[in-house]
Write an enzyme that holds these catalytic residues in place. Structure first.
Site, PDB file in Angstrom:
ATOM      1  N   GLU A 112       0.856  -1.198   0.000  1.00 42.97           N
ATOM      2  CA  GLU A 112       0.000   0.000   0.000  1.00 42.97           C
ATOM      3  C   GLU A 112       0.876   1.228   0.000  1.00 42.97           C
ATOM      4  OE1 GLU A 112      -1.724  -0.231   3.897  1.00 42.97           O
ATOM      5  OE2 GLU A 112      -2.785  -2.047   3.400  1.00 42.97           O
ATOM      6  N   LYS A 114       2.279   4.497   1.409  1.00 45.24           N
ATOM      7  CA  LYS A 114       2.366   5.011   2.774  1.00 45.24           C
ATOM      8  C   LYS A 114       2.050   6.499   2.721  1.00 45.24           C
ATOM      9  CE  LYS A 114       5.507   4.991   6.725  1.00 45.24           C
ATOM     10  NZ  LYS A 114       5.483   6.385   7.110  1.00 45.24           N
ATOM     11  N   ASP A 116       1.681  10.192   4.064  1.00 47.47           N
ATOM     12  CA  ASP A 116       2.395  10.969   5.069  1.00 47.47           C
ATOM     13  C   ASP A 116       1.397  11.878   5.778  1.00 47.47           C
ATOM     14  OD1 ASP A 116       4.529  11.719   6.493  1.00 47.47           O
ATOM     15  OD2 ASP A 116       5.470  12.918   4.923  1.00 47.47           O
ATOM     16  N   GLU A 173      -4.932   6.892   8.325  1.00 49.72           N
ATOM     17  CA  GLU A 173      -4.121   8.094   8.262  1.00 49.72           C
ATOM     18  C   GLU A 173      -4.989   9.287   7.879  1.00 49.72           C
ATOM     19  OE1 GLU A 173      -1.167   7.168   9.113  1.00 49.72           O
ATOM     20  OE2 GLU A 173       0.206   8.759   8.518  1.00 49.72           O
ATOM     21  N   TYR A 225      -6.637   1.831   6.916  1.00 55.37           N
ATOM     22  CA  TYR A 225      -5.888   0.661   6.461  1.00 55.37           C
ATOM     23  C   TYR A 225      -5.892  -0.485   7.464  1.00 55.37           C
ATOM     24  CZ  TYR A 225      -2.383   3.331   9.057  1.00 55.37           C
ATOM     25  OH  TYR A 225      -1.741   4.053  10.012  1.00 55.37           O
ATOM     26  N   LYS A 312      10.921   3.000   2.157  1.00 50.80           N
ATOM     27  CA  LYS A 312      10.919   4.466   2.035  1.00 50.80           C
ATOM     28  C   LYS A 312      11.452   4.894   0.674  1.00 50.80           C
ATOM     29  CE  LYS A 312       9.645   5.867   6.217  1.00 50.80           C
ATOM     30  NZ  LYS A 312      10.347   6.880   6.985  1.00 50.80           N
ATOM     31  N   CYS A 406      25.854  41.231  15.486  1.00 53.67           N
ATOM     32  CA  CYS A 406      24.585  41.206  14.769  1.00 53.67           C
ATOM     33  C   CYS A 406      24.775  41.900  13.431  1.00 53.67           C
ATOM     34  CB  CYS A 406      23.505  41.909  15.594  1.00 53.67           C
ATOM     35  SG  CYS A 406      22.004  42.217  14.644  1.00 53.67           S
ATOM     36  N   CYS A 409      22.512  45.401  13.550  1.00 53.04           N
ATOM     37  CA  CYS A 409      22.787  46.545  14.432  1.00 53.04           C
ATOM     38  C   CYS A 409      24.219  46.583  14.947  1.00 53.04           C
ATOM     39  CB  CYS A 409      21.813  46.548  15.616  1.00 53.04           C
ATOM     40  SG  CYS A 409      22.160  45.231  16.800  1.00 53.04           S
ATOM     41  N   CYS A 424      21.210  38.208  18.933  1.00 57.23           N
ATOM     42  CA  CYS A 424      21.533  39.618  19.085  1.00 57.23           C
ATOM     43  C   CYS A 424      20.817  40.066  20.359  1.00 57.23           C
ATOM     44  CB  CYS A 424      21.025  40.404  17.884  1.00 57.23           C
ATOM     45  SG  CYS A 424      20.989  42.174  18.209  1.00 57.23           S
ATOM     46  N   CYS A 429      17.489  46.527  18.351  1.00 58.32           N
ATOM     47  CA  CYS A 429      17.986  46.128  17.025  1.00 58.32           C
ATOM     48  C   CYS A 429      16.846  46.255  16.013  1.00 58.32           C
ATOM     49  CB  CYS A 429      18.488  44.692  17.067  1.00 58.32           C
ATOM     50  SG  CYS A 429      18.880  44.044  15.437  1.00 58.32           S
TER      51      CYS A 429
HETATM   52  S1  IVH Z   1       0.439   0.199   9.132  1.00 61.60           S
HETATM   53  C1  IVH Z   1       1.019  -1.912  12.843  1.00 61.60           C
HETATM   54  N1  IVH Z   1      -0.191   1.230   6.790  1.00 61.60           N
HETATM   55  O1  IVH Z   1       3.189   5.076   8.955  1.00 61.60           O
HETATM   56  C2  IVH Z   1       1.405  -1.113  11.673  1.00 61.60           C
HETATM   57  N2  IVH Z   1       0.882   2.605   8.373  1.00 61.60           N
HETATM   58  O2  IVH Z   1       5.781   4.527  10.233  1.00 61.60           O
HETATM   59  C3  IVH Z   1       0.959   0.268  11.776  1.00 61.60           C
HETATM   60  N3  IVH Z   1       1.199   4.904   7.641  1.00 61.60           N
HETATM   61  O3  IVH Z   1       2.133   5.146  12.291  1.00 61.60           O
HETATM   62  C4  IVH Z   1       0.980   1.027  10.578  1.00 61.60           C
HETATM   63  N4  IVH Z   1       0.275   4.671   5.656  1.00 61.60           N
HETATM   64  O4  IVH Z   1       0.925   6.617  10.621  1.00 61.60           O
HETATM   65  C5  IVH Z   1       0.361   1.443   7.989  1.00 61.60           C
HETATM   66  N5  IVH Z   1      -0.838   2.022   4.710  1.00 61.60           N
HETATM   67  C6  IVH Z   1      -0.294   2.228   5.896  1.00 61.60           C
HETATM   68  C7  IVH Z   1       0.226   3.484   6.271  1.00 61.60           C
HETATM   69  C8  IVH Z   1       0.806   3.624   7.521  1.00 61.60           C
HETATM   70  C9  IVH Z   1       0.864   5.514   6.495  1.00 61.60           C
HETATM   71  C10 IVH Z   1       1.870   5.548   8.782  1.00 61.60           C
HETATM   72  C11 IVH Z   1       1.200   5.325  10.111  1.00 61.60           C
HETATM   73  C12 IVH Z   1       2.209   4.682  10.985  1.00 61.60           C
HETATM   74  C13 IVH Z   1       3.479   5.076  10.316  1.00 61.60           C
HETATM   75  C14 IVH Z   1       4.553   4.073  10.648  1.00 61.60           C
END
Ligand code: IVH
Length: 661
Positions: A112, A114, A116, A173, A225, A312, A406, A409, A424, A429
Site C-alpha cells: 500500500e 504510505k 504521510d 491516516e 488501512y 521508504k 549582529c 545593528c 543579538c 535592534c
Molecule cells: S500500518 C502496525 N499502513 O506510517 C502497523 N501505516 O511509520 C501500523 N502509515 O504510524 C501502521 N500509511 O501513521 C500502515 N498504509 C499504511 C500506512 C501507515 C501511512 C503511517 C502510520 C504509521 C506510520 C509508521
C-alpha cells in the site's frame, strides 16, 4: 567515541527529535535523517546488549500526548513500522518473515502507498462513531472525536446493519491534500502567520485544535488501512481493505496483493516515478503479510510489527551551488545562517534558499560560499542542505566565519550556555524590532490589517516607531511621503489600529512576543491572571502552579516583565487605551447568558458586531434554533428571519442591539 557514549548521545538526540515531532509538531530534521539515527541506535544496542535499558527510545513508539484533550488508552498499542531503504532490505524482511512461519509455508504480501499524515484510531459501536483518538505515545492518545467528526470522508454511521453492542476499531491516516495545504499556507502567508512546514504538520496541527469549528474549515481527508472486527472473521488484510470500503471508509485505492516479494518490486519502481502525480503526499510503500493468521504468528516487537515493513522512497535531491551565505535576524534575535542557492528545480518548486540552522550546524557541515551542495526536500517547504560535494570545491572557498556581531545593528552576539542559537541581545535592534512589530500586528495577535511587512520596515527605518506601542501614536501626517502609501491606505491602517485596541487579553499577551509564549500559552495565562498587570506582577511560583505552564516558560515570562524596556512599552500601550483585562463574561455583563444570531447587512463588519456581543457576555451562534434569544437582522436578512418567525424568536434591529450593549 566509546559505544556507551555514542548510545547515550543518540538516545538523547532521538528523545529530543521525538519531542519536536510528536509533542511540539515542529521537527528539525527530515524523517529520513531521523530513521538513520534510530537505526544506528538499534544497531549499537544489538551489538552491545548489556547497554540496553528499558528507557531507550527503541523500547517505545515515541512522544507524549498533549495535556489539553482527554486521554484514551488504545485497545492494542499503535505501533510504528520498521523501515527498508532498498530491495535487499526487503529481501531480508521476507527472509525473516519466512523464518517465523512453519517450514514450507509461504507468505503473500499486500503493498500500500504510505500516506504521510497523522495516524488515528476510530471506534464504532453499533455502527456509530463513538470515539476518535490520536496515536499519542502509542499506548495512550488524545481523544479528538470532535475534530474527527469534522472530516467529511469519515462516516459517522457505517453502511449495513450493525448489532447494538457490536464494536469495531479502524485505524488509518488523516491527511491534508497538497492543494489544500498550499491554499492554507497562502492564506497564512498573506496574514503574516507562521507557515506549516508540510502537509503532515498542517494535518497534525488541525487535528490538535481545541476548536473543532476551525478544524472543520480545513479540508482534511482520511484513508483507513486497519480493521479489527472479531465477529466478522476476516481472514486476510486484503479482505479487511475490501470490507473497509464496503462499510463506508476511504482506502488508498492503489494497493495490490503479490504472491512473493520479488513480484512486488515493479510496484515500487512504478510509484517511485508516479508519486508526484498524486494529490497527496506519499513517502513510501508499506508491505504487509496478507494472512491475519500469519500476522498473529509473527507477532510484534515493542516498536513495530514483524509482519510489516515500510519501504521508504528516496527523497528528491538536486545539486546546486551556494552563491552566498547570509545571516538573518529573527524576532527573538536568533541569528540564522541561510544559504543563497543558484535556483534549481526540486519536487515541483524552484529552490533558491536553504536554512543552515545555526553556528554548530554550519561548522559541522562545513558549507562554504562557492560549494556545490546536494539539497533535498522531504515534504518540507524549506529545503535542507544534505551534503557538500567536496570534490567540486573551488580552491578559493574559505570556511564560513560566523559573525560575532549582529549583522543588522552591530551588537555583540551572545550564545547562552547549552543553547544552539546565537542571538543579538540588543532590544532596539532594527531587525528584531521589525519582526516584533510584524508579529504584534499579525492576524493571530492584534490583527492590525493593512500593516504589511514593507510598511513596518519603512516605519522603523524612518524612526517613526521605536517599538510596537508607538504604532498607536502614529498620525495621518506621519504617513505622508512613505512609499506606496496613499491617503486612503494610511486611514485604513489607523482605523485598523484603532480597532485592535479592544482585542481580548490573550491576543495582547501573545502579541507582546514573550519568548516561548505562543497563542495557546497566552490563552492559558490570560484565563489564569485576567489582567496584564497581575500577569506582570506574578512570581515564578504562581506561574508554575498553572497546569501546562512549565518552569522554562515561567522563567521566560518573569524575565520579560522584569525588563525596564517592557515596563516602558506597557505604559505606552496603557496610555494608548489598549485593553489589558479579560473581558467580563460574568453575570453582571449586560448580555450574559443570551444567545444571538446575526444576519443581513449591518453598518459594520459582522465580526465587529460579534465581538461587541461577546465582550458584553453574550454568545453568538450561526443558526437560529429554539435556544436563540434574539435575531439581530440587518438589510436583506434572508432565510434566518423566516426561521426566527417560525420559532417565535424575537427579532431586533442593530439600533436595538446597540441600546442593549
Ligand atoms: S500500518 C502496525 N499502513 O506510517 C502497523 N501505516 O511509520 C501500523 N502509515 O504510524 C501502521 N500509511 O501513521 C500502515 N498504509 C499504511 C500506512 C501507515 C501511512 C503511517 C502510520 C504509521 C506510520 C509508521
Amino acid at each position: 567515541m566509546k559505544p556507551e557514549d555514542e548510545i547515550e548521545k543518540l538516545r538523547r538526540e532521538i528523545e529530543r527529535h521525538n519531542r519536536k515531532y510528536y509533542v511540539e509538531n515542529d521537527p528539525e530534521i527530515s524523517d529520513r535523517e531521523y530513521d538513520l539515527l534510530f537505526r544506528r541506535l538499534v544497531e549499537l544496542e544489538r551489538e552491545h546488549p548489556r547497554l540496553l535499558t528499558p528507557d531507550s527510545p527503541t523500547r517505545k513508539v515515541g512522544g507524549e500526548p498533549l495535556d489539553a484533550f482527554t486521554q484514551v488508552r488504545h485497545a492494542s498499542p499503535m505501533l510504528s513500522l520498521d523501515n527498508a531503504f532498498n530491495d535487499d532490505e526487503l529481501r531480508e524482511f521476507d527472509a525473516r518473515v519466512h523464518r517465523g512461519l512453519e517450514p514450507g509455508e509461504r507468505a503473500a504480501y499486500v503493498a500500500e502507498l504510505k500516506i504521510d499524515g497523522v495516524s488515528v484510531s476510530l471506534l464504532y459501536r453499533g455502527g456509530a462513531l463513538v470515539r476518535g483518538a490520536t496515536r499519542g505515545n502509542g499506548t495512550v492518545g488524545d481523544d479528538i472525536t470532535a475534530n474527527i467528526r469534522t472530516i467529511r470522508s469519515v462516516p459517522l454511521r457505517l453502511a449495513g446493519n450493525w448489532a447494538r453492542d457490536s464494536e469495531i476499531e479502524v485505524r488509518g491516516e488523516v491527511f491534508l491534500p497538497i492543494a489544500a495545504f498550499e491554499a492554507i499556507n497562502g492564506e497564512r502567508d498573506k496574514n503574516d502567520e507562521p507557515l506549516f512546514a508540510n502537509p503532515r504538520n498542517a494535518a497534525a496541527g488541525s487535528l490538535k485544535l481545541l476548536d473543532p469549528a476551525i478544524t472543520a474549515a480545513r479540508p482534511l481527508d482520511a484513508f483507513l488501512y486497519y480493521l479489527r472486527a472479531p465477529h466478522m472473521k476476516l481472514p486476510s488484510h486484503s479482505e479487511c481493505l475490501t470490507k473497509l470500503r464496503e462499510i463506508g471508509f476511504k482506502t488508498e485505492p492503489h494497493w495490490r496483493r503479490f504472491d512473493s516479494i520479488e513480484r512486488l518490486f515493479p510496484f515500487l519502481r512504478e510509484w517511485e516515478n508516479r508519486k508526484e502525480s498524486l494529490p497527496y503526499d506519499t513517502d513510501g510503500v508499506v508491505v504487509k503479510v496478507d494472512s491475519l493468521r500469519q500476522q498473529d504468528a509473527l507477532g510484534t516487537t515493542t516498536h513495530h510489527p514483524r509482519f510489516a515493513v515500510a519501504y521508504k522512497f528516496q527523497p528528491e535531491q538536486a545539486e546546486t551551488i551556494v552563491e552566498n551565505i547570509v545571516v538573518q535576524v529573527g524576532r527573538t534575535g536568533a541569528l540564522t545562517p541561510v544559504a543563497v542557492l543558484r535556483p534549481v528545480h526540486l519536487s515541483g518548486t524552484t529552490v533558491s534558499r536553504a536554512t543552515l540552522h545555526n553556528q554548530d550546524e554550519i561548522r559541522r557541515r562545513d558549507v562554504r560560499v562557492g560549494d556545490t551542495v546536494i539539497v533535498q526536500k522531504a515534504g518540507e517547504i524549506i529545503p535542507q542542505v544534505l551534503s557538500v560535494v567536496t570534490g567540486k570545491r573551488p580552491a578559493s572557498a574559505k570556511p564560513f566565519v560566523f559573525p560575532e556581531k549582529c549583522p543588522v545593528c552591530g551588537a555583540r552576539a551572545e550564545r547562552r550556555e547549552g543553547e544552539a542559537v546565537t542571538r543579538c541581545p540588543n532590544p532596539w535592534c532594527r531587525a528584531k524590532l521589525k519582526e516584533s512589530i510584524r508579529h504584534f500586528a499579525s492576524r493571530g495577535a492584534m490583527d492590525v490589517e493593512h500593516l504589511g511587512p514593507a510598511l513596518v520596515s519603512q516605519l522603523v527605518d524612518l524612526e517613526l516607531v521605536g517599538d510596537y506601542a508607538d504604532l498607536y501614536f502614529l498620525e495621518l501626517d506621519n504617513f505622508a511621503g512613505l512609499e506606496r502609501m496613499a491617503d486612503k491606505s494610511a486611514r485604513n491602517v489607523l482605523a485598523a489600529l484603532e480597532k485592535s485596541r479592544t482585542m481580548p487579553l490573550d491576543r495582547l499577551i501573545f502579541a507582546l512576543g514573550i519568548p516561548l509564549v505562543g497563542a495557546r500559552a497566552a490563552q492559558i495565562l490570560a484565563a489564569a491572571f485576567r489582567s496584564l498587570d497581575s500577569l506582570a506582577a506574578a512570581p515564578p511560583e504562581a506561574l508554575v502552579q498553572i497546569h501546562e505552564i512549565g518552569p522554562r516558560l515561567a522563567e521566560s515570562v518573569v524575565g520579560f516583565f522584569r525588563q525596564k524596556h517592557t515596563a516602558d512599552v506597557i505604559a505606552k500601550l496603557r496610555k494608548a487605551g489598549v485593553n489589558m483585562k479579560m473581558e467580563s463574561k460574568g453575570a453582571g455583563a449586560p448580555l450574559a447568558g443570551r444567545t444571538f444570531v446575526v444576519t443581513g447587512a449591518l453598518s459594520r463588519p459582522r465580526e465587529d458586531v460579534k465581538r461587541a456581543i461577546e465582550s458584553a457576555g453574550g454568545r453568538v451562534a450561526s443558526s437560529v434554533t429554539k435556544k436563540t434569544d434574539y435575531l439581530v437582522a440587518g438589510d436583506s436578512p434572508g432565510s434566518k428571519l423566516a426561521r426566527a418567525r417560525e420559532l417565535g424568536v424575537p427579532t431586533i434591529s442593530e439600533d436595538e442591539l446597540n441600546r442593549m450593549l
